[in-house]
Design an enzyme around this catalytic site. Structure first.
Site, PDB file in Angstrom:
ATOM      1  N   GLY A 110       4.744   4.259   0.580  1.00 65.60           N
ATOM      2  CA  GLY A 110       4.582   5.444   1.430  1.00 65.60           C
ATOM      3  C   GLY A 110       4.367   5.086   2.890  1.00 65.60           C
ATOM      4  N   ARG A 168      10.351   2.494  -2.701  1.00 66.22           N
ATOM      5  CA  ARG A 168       9.363   2.198  -3.735  1.00 66.22           C
ATOM      6  C   ARG A 168       9.900   1.305  -4.863  1.00 66.22           C
ATOM      7  NH1 ARG A 168       4.560   4.581  -3.081  1.00 66.22           N
ATOM      8  NH2 ARG A 168       4.394   6.531  -1.934  1.00 66.22           N
ATOM      9  N   ASP A 210      -0.134  -2.558  -4.900  1.00 69.38           N
ATOM     10  CA  ASP A 210       0.924  -2.996  -5.828  1.00 69.38           C
ATOM     11  C   ASP A 210       1.931  -3.906  -5.138  1.00 69.38           C
ATOM     12  OD1 ASP A 210      -0.103  -1.779  -7.998  1.00 69.38           O
ATOM     13  OD2 ASP A 210       1.130   0.037  -7.849  1.00 69.38           O
ATOM     14  N   LYS A 270      -1.355  -2.135   3.865  1.00 68.85           N
ATOM     15  CA  LYS A 270      -0.966  -0.787   4.309  1.00 68.85           C
ATOM     16  C   LYS A 270      -1.300   0.256   3.265  1.00 68.85           C
ATOM     17  CE  LYS A 270       1.900   1.237   2.447  1.00 68.85           C
ATOM     18  NZ  LYS A 270       2.893   1.837   1.580  1.00 68.85           N
ATOM     19  N   THR A 271      -1.750   1.390   3.633  1.00 69.30           N
ATOM     20  CA  THR A 271      -1.735   2.643   2.854  1.00 69.30           C
ATOM     21  C   THR A 271      -2.720   3.637   3.466  1.00 69.30           C
ATOM     22  OG1 THR A 271      -2.051   3.813   0.786  1.00 69.30           O
ATOM     23  CG2 THR A 271      -3.360   1.829   1.001  1.00 69.30           C
ATOM     24  N   ASP A 314      -4.028   5.840   1.875  1.00 67.16           N
ATOM     25  CA  ASP A 314      -5.012   6.176   0.841  1.00 67.16           C
ATOM     26  C   ASP A 314      -6.336   5.429   1.026  1.00 67.16           C
ATOM     27  OD1 ASP A 314      -2.975   7.669  -0.157  1.00 67.16           O
ATOM     28  OD2 ASP A 314      -2.841   6.670  -2.097  1.00 67.16           O
TER      29      ASP A 314
END
Ligand code: FBP
Length: 553
Positions: free
Chosen positions: A81, A145, A176, A202-203, A205
């Site tokens: 993402g 992805r 992941d 990175k993320t 979230d």
């Protein structure tokens, strides 16, 4: 191409590097620390990563650069993402490579890991890079992805690297993707390819963090963007005094985004999925909890409010996850076709009733019909319900409406309840990176180049001490295997980077817990406003409240 005035201005922004990375590549040397062990399951991880396990943590410092002088040809991918700042990781990497040697080359593989397999790439030059400096998005090369996880894929990647003379691959991704980076690094080492792999955290979230990684990039900008919107909504709610706003925020699993937005905006309600799981809360209990706030505020004449709902919450409600598991089972294989062929919802409902246990049917029966149908419409490629597509903001407002109707009947509530729904996710993933993310990402990329120069493989680019000004940030690297443990995934034991969930005994949650009762009844909304890119440092260089609380001495 026409660009906005802000974009033009941001081209001129010089990201701040940690002091130790300033002054030229030739003046940066490495200091090796202790050998590492994985956070858990050491023997198993060691056996799976014989070539890359146990390496030393490292820190860069001022001193003569002693790395072997050689031309570097590096490939980079963006994985998963979008997260604000990804472009700056690539810009930092590019600038450091060119500063080390103008002959160095940076390949950008397109559309995520699949670009590496399909050999779909561009070679960066100054003009191309300059168009993306300090901008949001991943459109510089696109993202995807596709997972890089099989030996067949690794062999193709090795061939692609050989073909272009690539000696290092930088993978910008979440837990992941970085797990897969570690597996790829091990494959490259075991097969003597001479290719190194460096990861970057990175993320939006915020769940890729641990004792080494203070936070993943993108979390800062995304949460500030959502908080701006939630702050505005709070002000609107308090102006109009007639709506309850249910705001779902992204974060596939962990509730860091919801918690940070709550700390920034002080809403009446914020659900924390990890707490829901720990207390084994049922849908009905959660609805009662929200309804109490609605009723208590109504009793004070305030028929309005703001509730933040984390995207992944339903998966943390024990009875709901059992229901999902049963539905997945109910529709496994060809049974899905039989279900889909039933012409009416009534017939489908009877099929469902027949297939679910009594307990799950009770949960299913209280869901609004739109949510019931969502559970059967959207399936992921493995045939599972995609929980993130469930409109939990609507689910909870509907359950609260039922609770309030019952209370009205019983004569214990007499307020008005008009809910409005919002979902903030994509709105924040490609925002112009805050100064924090612009600086952090540029430093991560710059630092990745140094890790490559010094020959490290299977390392995560690490920039820490982030709650302090950039001057005091510490740059270095950590073997990815240090962050790994064994977890059960899809019925198999797998080595993975441990996902960081909200810690219920951590300072950010404790702060929230200490204030939420008051926030639930009073109107204590904070309006943090828009991200500031220019102006005094106390408004432009703010970190998140989560980071500030976590690192508070
Ligand atoms: P990453 O973990 O890849 O960074 O993505 C996180 C996320 O933004 C979640 O917050 C959200 O649930 C998901 O991506 C949405 O995925 P998609 O972009 O495929 O719709």
């Amino acid at each position: 191409m026409e660009i906005s005035s802000l974009q033009k201005a941001r081209y001129g922004y010089s990201p701040k590097l940690p002091k130790m990375l300033r002054g030229g590549i030739s003046e940066i040397c490495v200091s090796e620390g202790a050998e590492t062990t994985s956070v858990a399951d050491c023997e198993k991880i060691k056996a799976l990563f014989p070539n890359t396990y146990g390496k030393k943590e490292i820190v860069f410092k001022k001193g003569e650069n002693t790395a072997a002088v050689k031309k570097q040809t590096v490939g980079v991918i963006l994985s998963g993402g979008q997260a604000p700042g990804g472009h700056n990781v690539i810009c930092g990497l590019y600038d450091a490579l060119k500063a080390a040697n103008p002959e160095n080359v940076l390949f950008g593989f397109k559309n995520g890991p699949s670009g590496l397999i399909e050999d779909d790439y561009i070679v960066f030059d100054d003009a191309y890079i300059d168009e993306y400096r300090n901008t949001g998005g991943f459109d510089i090369i696109g993202s995807g992805r596709t997972k890089l996880e099989t030996n067949e894929q690794f062999a193709i990647v090795a061939e692609v690297c050989k073909k272009h003379g690539i000696n290092a691959v930088v993978i910008i991704g979440g837990d992941d993707s970085n797990t897969n980076a570690a597996v790829l690094a091990e494959y490259f080492a075991a097969n003597n390819t001479g290719v190194q792999v460096i990861g970057c955290p990175k993320t939006i979230d915020g769940d890729l963090k641990n004792e080494d990684i203070d936070c993943s990039f993108g979390f800062d900008t995304a949460t500030k963007t959502y908080s701006e919107l939630i702050g505005n909504i709070g002000r609107d709610a308090n102006s109009a005094k007639k709506y309850w706003h249910f705001v779902k925020v992204m974060g596939r699993s962990a509730s860091h985004v919801a918690l940070e937005c709550a700390l920034e905006t002080q809403p009446n309600i914020c659900l924390i999925s990890e707490e829901v799981a720990a207390k084994k809360m049922s849908l009905s209990q959660i609805a009662d909890y929200i309804a109490d706030s609605v009723a208590n505020r109504a009793a004070k004449g305030m028929n309005f409010g703001v509730a933040i709902i984390p995207e992944g919450v339903v998966e943390f409600v024990p009875e709901f996850s059992v229901l999902i598991a049963e539905i997945n089972e109910l529709l496994a294989g060809s049974k899905a076709d039989a279900f889909n062929e039933l012409p009416t919802w009534e017939e489908k409902y009877a099929f469902i009733k027949n297939g679910l246990t009594e307990a799950s049917m009770e949960v299913f029966a209280i869901l609004p019909q739109s949510i019931q149908q969502q559970l059967f419409l959207e399936r992921d490629p493995h045939g599972n319900v995609q929980v993130s597509l469930i409109e939990s903001e609507k689910l909870f407002s509907a359950l609260v409406a039922d609770k309030l109707a019952a209370r009205k009947k019983a004569g214990t509530y007499s307020g008005k309840f008009s809910p409005i729904h919002h979902f903030f996710g994509y709105e924040g993933r490609c925002a112009f990176p805050s100064n924090f993310d612009a600086d952090y990402c540029y430093s991560l990329g710059y630092n990745a180049c140094l890790l490559i120069q010094y020959g490290y493989n299977g390392y995560l680019s690490k920039v820490s001490n982030l709650s302090k000004p950039a001057d005091e940030w510490v740059a270095g690297g950590m073997p990815i295997t240090k962050m790994m443990n064994i977890e059960r995934r899809h019925g198999e034991d797998k080595p993975v980077i441990k996902k960081a969930l909200v810690e219920l005994d951590g300072k950010p949650f404790k702060y929230f817990e200490a204030h939420r009762e008051e926030w639930a009844v009073e109107t204590s909304y904070l309006n943090p406003g828009a991200i500031q890119y220019y102006g005094p440092t106390e408004v432009c260089d703010l970190t998140t409240k989560t980071l500030a609380l976590e690192k508070a001495e």
